[in-house]
Design an enzyme around this catalytic site. Structure first.
Site, short mmCIF file in Angstrom:
data_model
loop_
_atom_site.label_atom_id
_atom_site.label_comp_id
_atom_site.label_asym_id
_atom_site.label_seq_id
_atom_site.Cartn_x
_atom_site.Cartn_y
_atom_site.Cartn_z
N PRO A 1 11.86 71.08 -20.17
CG PRO A 1 14.05 70.82 -19.46
CD PRO A 1 12.80 70.05 -19.74
CD GLU A 2 7.84 74.36 -23.87
OE1 GLU A 2 7.65 75.26 -24.71
OE2 GLU A 2 6.92 73.87 -23.19
#
Ligand SMILES: [Zn+2]
Length: 295
Positions: free
Chosen positions: A2-3
């Site tokens: 996840p960014e």
């Protein structure tokens, strides 16, 4: 992994699903998930019981829930962490690590009463811990004070970012991934922003002019904002929103994961190359290799 857009999507779900609710009890089913809480899982649960979640905040890839007390609850999703807001009768997930049950006095408009918060993490690189809260709810807790602002925060200083990148003497992608320069950008969105800016990932930072870096920052913001609108990118199927829904931005990716497919701008086939134990994706025509690359 996840960014920023994926974490922001989770934050929005937490703001709707748990903000304003009081924690009745916490069950830690895997100590690794709270390894940064040195007093252990039992103490972690005791510290949280009875406290109300005030809001849901984010900087870069980190989330925190300010509480009605001196600490904030910090969450990092790591590689595969999921924060799910689910009905209490939903069967427990195989990789459930921590479970939050709320004392529901208040019926929230958008949320059926009784939903609980579950931290599920297949690879257990993520984790939860408590850290002294900042002055305001939106100020990062002590443990996150070293994380640079992300490009979507009002506090982000464009001139300071440009100066930091130019002073780094490295390749541009390494600078974008350096969380002390700018937070929230990982492999996917770095590759996408560099394609938009027509820059090779190993372009030496000191050869980039201020206008070029200003333009790149604009592309970074464009791609992050578009990804938030799409609910993030669920490239490896591990990332989901608090409701278990996958993001749709993978359909809009121009280079990441598109090895051998034609560039939408020029038709050349996208290349995948090794980069920092992972991969970089680029168009060989739009993003030619610099004469003296810095990796
Ligand atoms: Zn191209």
């Amino acid at each position: 992994v996840p960014e920023l857009p994926e974490v922001e999507t989770v934050r929005l779900g937490l703001a709707l699903g748990v903000a304003g609710r009081t924690i009745e009890r916490v069950e830690v089913s895997h100590p690794r998930a709270v390894r940064r809480h040195e007093a252990g899982g039992g103490d972690f649960a005791d510290q949280l019981a009875g406290h109300t979640v005030l809001s849901a905040q984010r900087r870069g890839k980190y989330l925190w829930l300010p509480l009605d007390g001196p600490d904030a609850l910090v969450a990092h999703l790591g590689m595969s962490g999921q924060l799910l807001v689910v009905p209490p009768d939903k069967p427990l997930e195989k990789h459930l690590r921590v479970r939050f049950v709320f004392a529901d006095g208040v019926q929230l408009a958008d949320e059926p009463a009784g939903r609980e918060l579950r931290f599920v993490d297949q690879r257990t690189f993520g984790g939860l811990f408590l850290s002294p809260a900042g002055l305001r709810q939106e100020d990062p807790p002590t443990a996150l004070a070293h994380i640079a602002p992300d490009p979507l925060e009002p506090a982000f200083d464009d001139a300071a970012f440009i100066a930091a990148v130019r002073g780094r003497r490295t390749g541009i992608k390494r600078a974008l991934l350096d969380q002390t320069v700018v937070s929230g950008i990982g492999n996917i969105y770095a590759d996408e922003a560099l394609w938009r800016a027509r820059l090779h990932y190993a372009r030496p930072t000191e050869t980039l002019t201020r206008p070029a870096l200003t333009a790149l920052l604009g592309y970074v913001r464009d791609v992050l904002s578009a990804a938030i609108t799409a609910g993030g990118t669920s490239f490896d199927a591990l990332y989901v929103s608090v409701n278990g829904v996958s993001g749709l931005f993978d359909r809009s990716l121009e280079v990441y994961g598109r090895e051998g497919e034609p560039c939408s701008r020029c038709g050349q086939l996208i290349r995948r190359e090794p980069f920092m134990n992972r991969s970089s994706f680029r168009c060989p025509r739009c993003q030619p290799q610099p004469r003296v690359p810095r990796w």
